[in-house]
Each structure stands twice: as C-alpha cells, then as structure tokens.
Scaffold this motif. Structure first.
Motif, PDB file in Angstrom:
ATOM      1  N   VAL A   8      31.297  39.101  38.937  1.00  9.60           N
ATOM      2  CA  VAL A   8      32.604  39.885  39.535  1.00  9.60           C
ATOM      3  C   VAL A   8      31.737  41.301  40.076  1.00  9.60           C
ATOM      4  O   VAL A   8      32.216  40.579  41.448  1.00  9.60           O
ATOM      5  CB  VAL A   8      33.662  41.316  37.989  1.00  9.60           C
ATOM      6  CG1 VAL A   8      34.352  41.965  38.627  1.00  9.60           C
ATOM      7  CG2 VAL A   8      34.414  39.313  37.671  1.00  9.60           C
TER       8      VAL A   8
ATOM      9  N   GLN B 257      30.137  39.530  43.145  1.00 11.53           N
ATOM     10  CA  GLN B 257      30.464  38.769  44.631  1.00 11.53           C
ATOM     11  C   GLN B 257      31.664  39.843  45.455  1.00 11.53           C
ATOM     12  O   GLN B 257      32.087  39.926  46.050  1.00 11.53           O
ATOM     13  CB  GLN B 257      31.577  38.250  43.277  1.00 11.53           C
ATOM     14  CG  GLN B 257      30.779  36.038  43.015  1.00 11.53           C
ATOM     15  CD  GLN B 257      31.737  35.333  42.367  1.00 11.53           C
ATOM     16  OE1 GLN B 257      33.331  35.752  42.444  1.00 11.53           O
ATOM     17  NE2 GLN B 257      31.619  34.773  41.492  1.00 11.53           N
TER      18      GLN B 257
ATOM     19  N   GLU C 251      33.288  39.948  51.339  1.00 14.63           N
ATOM     20  CA  GLU C 251      33.963  39.208  51.616  1.00 14.63           C
ATOM     21  C   GLU C 251      35.329  39.704  50.446  1.00 14.63           C
ATOM     22  O   GLU C 251      35.346  40.081  49.850  1.00 14.63           O
ATOM     23  CB  GLU C 251      34.663  38.304  51.916  1.00 14.63           C
ATOM     24  CG  GLU C 251      32.938  36.968  50.882  1.00 14.63           C
ATOM     25  CD  GLU C 251      32.566  35.853  50.732  1.00 14.63           C
ATOM     26  OE1 GLU C 251      32.527  35.362  50.398  1.00 14.63           O
ATOM     27  OE2 GLU C 251      32.171  36.286  52.377  1.00 14.63           O
ATOM     28  N   LYS C 252      36.635  39.423  51.611  1.00 18.98           N
ATOM     29  CA  LYS C 252      37.609  39.358  50.429  1.00 18.98           C
ATOM     30  C   LYS C 252      37.651  38.199  49.420  1.00 18.98           C
ATOM     31  O   LYS C 252      37.795  37.502  49.558  1.00 18.98           O
ATOM     32  CB  LYS C 252      39.291  39.696  51.058  1.00 18.98           C
ATOM     33  CG  LYS C 252      39.167  40.861  51.412  1.00 18.98           C
ATOM     34  CD  LYS C 252      40.786  40.991  52.810  1.00 18.98           C
ATOM     35  CE  LYS C 252      41.719  41.096  51.961  1.00 18.98           C
ATOM     36  NZ  LYS C 252      43.000  41.224  52.748  1.00 18.98           N
ATOM     37  N   ILE C 253      38.084  38.590  48.037  1.00 17.85           N
ATOM     38  CA  ILE C 253      38.220  37.079  46.909  1.00 17.85           C
ATOM     39  C   ILE C 253      39.348  37.220  46.600  1.00 17.85           C
ATOM     40  O   ILE C 253      40.243  38.100  46.775  1.00 17.85           O
ATOM     41  CB  ILE C 253      37.266  38.223  46.291  1.00 17.85           C
ATOM     42  CG1 ILE C 253      35.953  38.064  46.132  1.00 17.85           C
ATOM     43  CG2 ILE C 253      37.412  36.935  44.630  1.00 17.85           C
ATOM     44  CD1 ILE C 253      34.860  38.651  45.363  1.00 17.85           C
ATOM     45  N   GLN C 254      39.629  35.910  46.334  1.00 22.66           N
ATOM     46  CA  GLN C 254      41.185  35.326  46.403  1.00 22.66           C
ATOM     47  C   GLN C 254      40.749  33.934  45.056  1.00 22.66           C
ATOM     48  O   GLN C 254      40.330  33.367  45.799  1.00 22.66           O
ATOM     49  CB  GLN C 254      41.781  35.501  46.952  1.00 22.66           C
ATOM     50  CG  GLN C 254      43.398  34.577  46.889  1.00 22.66           C
ATOM     51  CD  GLN C 254      44.299  35.011  47.746  1.00 22.66           C
ATOM     52  OE1 GLN C 254      44.174  33.968  48.680  1.00 22.66           O
ATOM     53  NE2 GLN C 254      45.753  35.031  47.925  1.00 22.66           N
ATOM     54  N   THR C 255      41.204  34.582  43.946  1.00 22.65           N
ATOM     55  CA  THR C 255      41.398  32.919  43.134  1.00 22.65           C
ATOM     56  C   THR C 255      42.958  33.295  42.528  1.00 22.65           C
ATOM     57  O   THR C 255      43.696  33.451  42.306  1.00 22.65           O
ATOM     58  CB  THR C 255      40.637  33.997  41.868  1.00 22.65           C
ATOM     59  OG1 THR C 255      40.723  34.593  41.006  1.00 22.65           O
ATOM     60  CG2 THR C 255      38.749  33.815  41.693  1.00 22.65           C
TER      61      THR C 255
ATOM     62  N   ILE D 188      36.528  44.259  37.330  1.00 19.08           N
ATOM     63  CA  ILE D 188      37.193  43.690  38.903  1.00 19.08           C
ATOM     64  C   ILE D 188      37.819  44.943  39.561  1.00 19.08           C
ATOM     65  O   ILE D 188      38.134  44.463  40.614  1.00 19.08           O
ATOM     66  CB  ILE D 188      38.360  42.677  38.848  1.00 19.08           C
ATOM     67  CG1 ILE D 188      37.661  41.521  37.555  1.00 19.08           C
ATOM     68  CG2 ILE D 188      38.731  42.017  39.752  1.00 19.08           C
ATOM     69  CD1 ILE D 188      38.851  40.053  37.328  1.00 19.08           C
TER      70      ILE D 188
ATOM     71  N   ARG E 276      35.768  47.850  43.057  1.00 21.85           N
ATOM     72  CA  ARG E 276      36.425  47.868  44.637  1.00 21.85           C
ATOM     73  C   ARG E 276      37.031  49.435  44.135  1.00 21.85           C
ATOM     74  O   ARG E 276      37.043  49.686  46.108  1.00 21.85           O
ATOM     75  CB  ARG E 276      37.979  47.048  44.426  1.00 21.85           C
ATOM     76  CG  ARG E 276      38.045  45.838  44.968  1.00 21.85           C
ATOM     77  CD  ARG E 276      37.660  44.767  44.038  1.00 21.85           C
ATOM     78  NE  ARG E 276      38.012  43.238  43.861  1.00 21.85           N
ATOM     79  CZ  ARG E 276      36.767  42.458  43.676  1.00 21.85           C
ATOM     80  NH1 ARG E 276      36.505  42.537  42.629  1.00 21.85           N
ATOM     81  NH2 ARG E 276      37.165  40.971  44.111  1.00 21.85           N
ATOM     82  N   THR E 277      36.975  50.071  43.981  1.00 20.55           N
ATOM     83  CA  THR E 277      36.649  51.763  44.318  1.00 20.55           C
ATOM     84  C   THR E 277      35.454  52.340  44.321  1.00 20.55           C
ATOM     85  O   THR E 277      35.675  53.306  45.163  1.00 20.55           O
ATOM     86  CB  THR E 277      37.253  52.259  42.624  1.00 20.55           C
ATOM     87  OG1 THR E 277      36.831  52.301  42.091  1.00 20.55           O
ATOM     88  CG2 THR E 277      38.833  51.975  43.115  1.00 20.55           C
TER      89      THR E 277
ATOM     90  N   TYR F 250      31.719  49.598  47.465  1.00 23.05           N
ATOM     91  CA  TYR F 250      32.011  48.075  47.508  1.00 23.05           C
ATOM     92  C   TYR F 250      32.678  48.672  49.132  1.00 23.05           C
ATOM     93  O   TYR F 250      32.468  47.334  50.541  1.00 23.05           O
ATOM     94  CB  TYR F 250      33.510  48.691  47.321  1.00 23.05           C
ATOM     95  CG  TYR F 250      34.009  47.242  47.193  1.00 23.05           C
ATOM     96  CD1 TYR F 250      34.291  46.222  46.977  1.00 23.05           C
ATOM     97  CD2 TYR F 250      35.462  47.289  47.905  1.00 23.05           C
ATOM     98  CE1 TYR F 250      35.289  44.722  47.514  1.00 23.05           C
ATOM     99  CE2 TYR F 250      36.909  46.774  48.445  1.00 23.05           C
ATOM    100  CZ  TYR F 250      35.906  45.589  48.981  1.00 23.05           C
ATOM    101  OH  TYR F 250      37.581  44.286  48.345  1.00 23.05           O
ATOM    102  N   LYS F 251      33.001  49.717  49.667  1.00 24.55           N
ATOM    103  CA  LYS F 251      33.086  49.852  51.303  1.00 24.55           C
ATOM    104  C   LYS F 251      32.317  49.401  52.280  1.00 24.55           C
ATOM    105  O   LYS F 251      32.336  49.131  52.761  1.00 24.55           O
ATOM    106  CB  LYS F 251      33.490  51.164  51.366  1.00 24.55           C
ATOM    107  CG  LYS F 251      34.960  51.997  51.255  1.00 24.55           C
ATOM    108  CD  LYS F 251      35.112  52.814  50.770  1.00 24.55           C
ATOM    109  CE  LYS F 251      36.763  52.871  50.334  1.00 24.55           C
ATOM    110  NZ  LYS F 251      37.189  54.586  49.972  1.00 24.55           N
TER     111      LYS F 251
ATOM    112  N   ARG G 226      31.573  46.397  52.180  1.00 28.39           N
ATOM    113  CA  ARG G 226      32.480  45.279  53.347  1.00 28.39           C
ATOM    114  C   ARG G 226      31.658  45.420  54.574  1.00 28.39           C
ATOM    115  O   ARG G 226      32.517  44.629  55.563  1.00 28.39           O
ATOM    116  CB  ARG G 226      33.791  45.965  52.876  1.00 28.39           C
ATOM    117  CG  ARG G 226      34.315  45.376  51.849  1.00 28.39           C
ATOM    118  CD  ARG G 226      35.108  43.860  51.599  1.00 28.39           C
ATOM    119  NE  ARG G 226      36.018  43.851  52.852  1.00 28.39           N
ATOM    120  CZ  ARG G 226      36.945  43.837  52.357  1.00 28.39           C
ATOM    121  NH1 ARG G 226      38.381  43.707  51.858  1.00 28.39           N
ATOM    122  NH2 ARG G 226      37.768  43.095  53.944  1.00 28.39           N
ATOM    123  N   ARG G 227      31.268  46.300  54.747  1.00 32.30           N
ATOM    124  CA  ARG G 227      30.956  46.987  56.495  1.00 32.30           C
ATOM    125  C   ARG G 227      29.438  46.195  56.401  1.00 32.30           C
ATOM    126  O   ARG G 227      28.573  46.434  57.410  1.00 32.30           O
ATOM    127  CB  ARG G 227      30.787  48.189  56.104  1.00 32.30           C
ATOM    128  CG  ARG G 227      32.344  48.765  56.768  1.00 32.30           C
ATOM    129  CD  ARG G 227      32.094  50.143  56.799  1.00 32.30           C
ATOM    130  NE  ARG G 227      33.646  50.463  57.107  1.00 32.30           N
ATOM    131  CZ  ARG G 227      33.483  52.192  55.442  1.00 32.30           C
ATOM    132  NH1 ARG G 227      32.508  52.085  55.271  1.00 32.30           N
ATOM    133  NH2 ARG G 227      34.738  52.471  55.506  1.00 32.30           N
TER     134      ARG G 227
END
Lengths: 218, 547
Positions: free
Chosen positions: B27, B30, B35-39, B148, B152-153, B157-158, B161-162
């Motif tokens: 977790v 990744q 990248e955005k994660i979607q499961t 999880i 993202r907080t 994380y930011k 993403r950059r």
C-alpha cells in the motif's frame, strides 16, 4: 443507546464544498464498507473484497480514497449535491451542515413502523466564504487541503478505536445492519441528513423527531 | 490442551501480522508511484487478505521479504519493527527522507491485555478465541484501510504525484529496525494509524513524516508559500528546496517502475543545500524557457533553422554585388564550379569565329530565365563532349595551378581571370527562376550583365584570346576538381603533360561545335531582335578585360 457523534467545522468557498464533504464521507464510508456477504448456509458466509480508488479533487489540492463502487459514489454524490446547491443558493445564509448517519434497524413490532437507531453520526458543518483575490484563494486552497488532511487523520484515529460497531447478524437479519442494495460493496446502513438554516440540532434529535412524526402519522 | 489452543491462536496471529506487513508495504510503496490507483471490488471471491483488494507488486514483495528475511521456522514477531522509508532524490543527487511508515509489535503486560482487548477474548473457550482472531482480522482490515487513506494525505503523496525524472524521484527502502525519525528534520509529525492489542503484544502502525519542505531558495517573497502540513506552520529552513505549486509534468507516468527498482540507502543527515533546485530553476526558466519550441516541433529541424537564422541576416540582399573579387572565399570558389562549365562551352565556341551568334547564345544561356533558354542550354550540353575534356585546355598556359587543385589556393590566377570567373558566379546568382520577365529583379540582372560581363573576345584567331578564356577555364577547373573528384584533376594533370594531344582534342571539339553551328544559328534566330546592341556594349567591355 447513544450514538457517537463527530462534528467537523470547515470554512471554504462554495465550489469546494462538494469535494470537501465527499472526501470526508468517503473516507468514513471506506472504513465502514465490507465486502459483500455471500451466504452458503445460514451461519456460513464468504465475504467479498473491497476495491479502492484514488480521487483527485479539482478545487482542493487533495486526494482521497473511496470504495470502487459506482452506485455508492452516485448515492453519496447526489446527497452532497442537494446539500451544496441549497447551501450555495441565494436564499442560503452561507452556512449549513450535512451529516452521514449510520444506523441499525429494529425488527417490526406490531403497530410501530420499523425503528432506526443511529449508532454513529459524522457531521460536517460548513461556512462559506468568498475570496477577494487570487492570492487569498490560493492560500485558502492550501488551508482547506491541510484541514482535510487533519480530518482524515482524525477519522482514521477514531476508526481504529475499539468502539461499538453492530455485530454481524444472521442472514435473515442482514438487512437490519447492512445496506445490501449495492452490488459490489456492503456498507453499514447509512443515510444523509442536511440543513442549511444554521441549526445545530444533532441528527439524533432529527431522527427522533422523524420517528415521532411518523408514529403520529399512523 | 489450552497451551495448544494458544499456540494455534498465535499461529493465526502470526500469519495475520505477516500478511498485514506484506500488504502494508504494498500500500505504502504503490501510493508513492505517482499514479492514481484503482482496484476493483470482487463481491464473489474473497481471496484477498483483509477483504481489501491490494495488488501485489512483485518488486515490493521481494523487497519486503528480503528485509524480513524470514526463514521457514522464524516468526515475524521477532523481526517486527518493519519500516518503509520514503525518500526523495533530486536529479542533482540530493536526497531527503520524507517519511517513515512502521509496523511494530510492543510487548503487552498481561492485565492490560485483558482489559483492552475485545470483549469476546476474556474467556478461555475455543469459540471465543476463534472469534477473537476473527475480530483481529477485521481490525487489521480497518487498519489497512486507514493506512490506504492516510498514505494520500501526507506531503509525500503530493510530491510523489508530481515527480518526474527531470527534477526528482521518489524512492523507498524497507528495513527492519527502529524507525529512523531523526532523518526527518525538525518538527516532523508522528501519527499513529492504529493500535491492536493481541495476545502476543500490541501491534502498532504509525507514520512519521517531514513537515518542512521548502518551496524556493529565495527567502523573501516566497515565504508565504512555504508548504505547511497539518497544524505546523514552518519557517524558512536550510533544507532542500522544492517547488510545490507546479503542474505535474506529463512524463512522470512512466517513471515509477524505474524508480521502484532503484533502491538506494539513505545518506543519514546528509541532506544537501538548496543548490540543486536553484540550478534546476535557472535552467528551466532563464535559459530554456524562452527557447522552448512549440508542442509538435521537430527539435532537430528547429536547431538547424536557428543556426541558419544567425548567419543570414548579416548579408543584406544583393550585398554580393558589392563584394570585392579578392575576398572571394573558398565557398564562392565552390559556387563557381558549376557556372563556368556552361560558359566554357560557349567561349570555346567563340574561338571558332562565329562571334555574334555565340555571344548571343551565351547571353541567353546566362539569363536562363525562361524555358527556351533552358532548352538551349540543355542542347548545348548534349552537343558537347563531357566536361572533363573541356577542362583540358586550361592546363595549357597555367599548368601550375591546375596541378594542385586540391589546395584551392590560386593567387596567381586572381589577376587575370578573376573578374570573368567571378562574373560567372554572379551571373549564376542572377538567375531568378521564378521572376517574371518584366520584373525589376530581371532588369537589375540584365543591367549587371551588360555592365560587367566579360565580353566574347574579338580576335578569336589570335592566341591571346583563347588563352585568357582558357585560364578562366583553368581556374574553374581547379575549383571543380577540388569540389568533385580527384579523378578529374588527375585527368587534367595528365592532359597538361601532353599539350599537343590536348590541342588536337580542342580542335576536334571545335569541329564538333561547328557541325552543330546550324542548330545554334536557328536558336539565335528564334530570339533574334535585341542581339546587336548588347553585343556592341559587351565587345567594348571585352576589350577592356582582355587588356
């Protein structure tokens, strides 16, 4: 039984409301969603798995996680939308609150309608502000994202306490605890409530009022 | 009997903890891939641990297993302070630890354990133990969900993403040790994600993260935009500088895999200064940005274009008309290579005595503006023998320069023939293929020709005249040879040795021209009118030149 109640006070621009509320509610719902129960016998069941998705906010520098469930997302979105439109409308005084309420049902008794007992309520109280210039807006954008970070940390902290959560019932009573209407996830029964009049009556009271009203209507 | 049961419960717990550790690393790592994660939910088959779909990245799995280094008999509980360290590394090589996620198991004193654990765990019968393990499993699920959400907080994380290869990348390290929080700088935050009291101890998941990430090296006006995380507001600090308010570069989507594999131990406390990012800033904004090409430009083409651009404006249009002959560069010599050849044909023809007509022909050839002229030019070329043979007479009087054509230095020739050869080049330049016959440019060309062009020689029978022409041919021959191939030069040299032979050659060619004289006459008659006046002016010029 007393419901746990959490209130978050947030101040932001009107266009940020939807995403801010969604990020809080989805974080809560993600923790309160289980996989679908598939019963093989009355006492035996298997639990499905929950997928998750990252959601980037457009108006806030923030990313939150929610269950990968279109139907759940739609339902949350619709509720928040109704609230945010009311809140942002001209009649509104610029403040209001929306709550996510988890409840369980009691079995029908003769004469009385089904009783809903909330056990956990998450309320977001919102005050709208308007920004004069772009600098302020940018600063606020960061502030709101910091605020939400705090809230998410707080939510996870609460979630990991050993507080009351309804026990998993037998198959026949599953609907009294869980919302089984979603095809992919199984959250605890929940509903949304909102008011834009600035009233701070806890939704517990609202629920009671509603129950009384409904009883009288009978 | 009861110890057996306890052992079974412990075995279960051990398994749970192991998978919690494995899933946690997945977790965390990744979430930092950028990248955005979607499961997807799977309502039917619940094979995933803790009922949460977390994809297993093989590299991360290997890395976790390597860090834990569990042998078959080992228990994970002895290995537990498991940490995942997320760090940032700039393209300059500066490194900064951003956060440390850790999973720890603290020993639990017995009476406390009884008090805080799930109510169902107080008894000792089998059902309750089973229930407890079930509860623990569910609690671990919630803990993982919290993990999880929390990944993202945090500020990392930011940043992740950059990330992009040009500026910085995010790295991870998994180790079994106490979390090294001292690398996170002052004012780092510590968040406890969850605590789970079990019979083997208290399982604690937590994160410590850096809050001081400074955006920009210049202290003054950027102070307001310092990233603040959580509740702390940070002041300017001597740590590494990071841009935060930049849009994410598009190219970072493909980088994570490479970042994953690159696994580097951190340099403890050795966090570089602001220099790295200052440099990056300069490079991007001050130099490259103004020159940055448009979206779909071919970079190679663009560069070529700019170089030419630098050269071209220095020469105003028609500046070459003013150019001094002696300053002829090698380049201009090269340019001459083509034009003299065609002129030579005509000059040699002139030797044969048909002055006026051929003069005219020459004129037409040089104008070369309309299709008729072109045709005639082709005709002449077809009629004559190959260029190689035409060059031969050049060696006759100026054999020395022709013998060394590769050197491209012909000071001796400059006195006599330069004017004519330069004219040739000028005339060549005066061909304006797309100019209409009435345009001003055309007039200019005509005027120039009439004033400067070396006239056909009057006394063709005399030896002097052909020699001048021949010299000019020689000059051009040298240039041609230099430009094209040494074979030509060799032939010319060989021919120079046998003068008589070359004379024969020449006369043979003249004969050839003579036989096709009728063709030329016909051609000239087609253009007939303005011939005489121009010939007159030119012939006077020609006298000057030959003298």
């Amino acid at each position: 039984m007393n419901a746990r109640s959490q209130v978050f006070d947030l101040t932001m621009e009107g266009r940020q409301v939807d995403e801010a509320v969604a990020s809080i509610f989805h974080t809560v719902l993600f923790h309160r969603c289980l996989g679908k129960y598939m019963y093989t016998g009355d006492a035996q069941y298997s639990i499905g798995t929950v997928g998750y998705s990252d959601v980037d906010c457009d108006f806030i520098d923030f990313t939150y996680v929610c269950c990968t469930s279109d139907s759940l997302t739609q339902r949350v979105k619709r509720a928040i939308n109704l609230f945010s439109e009311k809140l942002r409308s001209n009649e509104s005084c610029g403040s209001g609150q929306i709550s996510l309420e988890f409840f369980q049902k009691k079995k029908n008794r003769w004469l009385f309608p089904q009783e809903s007992i909330p056990w956990e309520v998450w309320t977001v109280h919102l005050d709208l502000i308007k920004h004069e210039n772009e600098d302020e807006r940018q600063l606020c954008r960061e502030n709101v994202s910091d605020m939400l970070t705090e809230k998410v940390i707080y939510i996870t902290e609460l979630m990991n306490r050993h507080d009351y959560v309804p026990k998993t019932p037998s198959q026949s009573e599953l609907d009294l605890i869980f919302d089984t209407s979603f095809p992919d996830v199984q959250p605890y029964l929940f509903k949304f409530d909102y008011s834009t009049t600035g009233s701070t009556v806890p939704s517990m009271g609202n629920a009671m009022k509603k129950i009384i009203k409904e009883t009288l209507a009978m | 009997m009861s110890t057996q049961r306890l052992n079974a419960a412990e075995k279960d717990l051990e398994k749970f903890i192991k998978f919690l550790a494995l899933k946690s690393t997945q977790v965390v790592v990744q979430s930092r891939l950028g990248e955005k994660i979607q499961t997807q939910c799977n309502p039917l088959a619940g094979n995933d641990w803790f009922n949460i779909v977390v994809q297993d990245h093989p590299d991360v799995l290997d890395e976790t297993k390597r860090a834990l280094s569990l042998k078959p008999g080992d228990s994970i509980m002895q290995r537990l302070p498991l940490c995942i360290e997320i760090s940032l590394k700039t393209s300059e090589g500066d490194q900064m630890i951003l956060e440390v996620w850790s999973l720890d198991l603290l020993p639990l004193d017995n009476n406390k354990a009884g008090g805080t654990e799930d109510t169902g765990n107080k008894g000792e019968n089998e059902n309750q133990v089973l229930k407890a393990s079930h509860a623990i499993y569910n609690r671990m699920g919630i803990m993982l969900k919290s993990l999880i959400s929390l990944t993202r907080t945090t500020p990392a994380y930011k940043l992740s993403r950059r990330q992009c290869p040009d500026s910085y990348g995010i790295f991870y390290r998994i180790y079994v040790d106490r979390p090294q929080v001292h690398t996170l700088g002052e004012g780092h935050k510590h968040v406890k994600i969850g605590q789970l009291n079990t019979i083997v101890g208290s399982l604690i998941m937590s994160v410590a993260y850096r809050t001081k990430l400074t955006i920009s090296p210049t202290a003054g006006h950027h102070q307001a935009t310092t990233i603040t995380t959580g509740t702390t507001t940070t002041a300017q600090q001597g740590t590494i500088m990071l841009k935060s308010d930049h849009f994410r570069p598009a190219s970072d989507a493909n980088s994570p895999t490479s970042q994953l594999s690159s696994f580097k131990p951190p340099t403890l406390g050795g966090i570089g200064g602001a220099n790295g990012f200052e440099k990056v800033d300069k490079r991007h904004i001050d130099i490259e940005k103004p020159l940055r090409p448009g979206a779909f430009t071919d970079l190679g083409k663009l560069r070529q274009f700019t170089e030419h651009d630098f050269v071209l404006p220095e020469t105003p249009p028609f500046e070459w008309l003013l150019r001094c002959n002696r300053q002829d560069s090698i380049e201009s010599l090269h340019r001459k290579c083509e034009s003299p050849v065609s002129n030579n044909n005509i000059n040699i023809n002139n030797n044969n005595g048909s002055n006026g007509n051929l003069n005219h022909n020459n004129n037409i050839l040089n104008i070369n503006n309309n299709s008729a002229a072109f045709k005639s030019f082709e005709k002449v070329q077809v009629a004559t023998s190959p260029i190689k043979s035409l060059l031969i007479p050049a060696s006759r009087h100026n054999s020395a320069p022709t013998l060394q054509p590769q050197q491209q230095s012909q000071p001796a020739q400059q006195q006599q023939p330069t004017t004519s050869s330069d004219d040739d080049s000028l005339l060549k330049e005066l061909h304006f293929p797309f100019a209409s016959p009435t345009s001003h440019v055309n007039d200019l060309a005509k005027f120039y020709r009439e004033c400067y062009h070396a006239p056909p020689l009057r006394g063709l029978g005399e030896l002097q005249a052909p020699s001048t022409v021949a010299t000019s041919c020689g000059a051009s021959a040298a240039a041609t040879a230099a430009a094209t191939a040494s074979a030509t030069a060799a032939a010319a040299a060989a021919a120079a040795a046998a003068i008589d032979g070359s004379m024969d050659d020449l006369s043979r060619q003249l004969e050839q021209f003579e036989t096709s004289l009728e063709d030329y006459d016909k051609l000239v008659s087609q253009f007939g009118l303005s011939g005489s006046s121009s010939t007159g002016s030119r012939s006077s010029g020609g006298l000057q030149m030959s003298n």
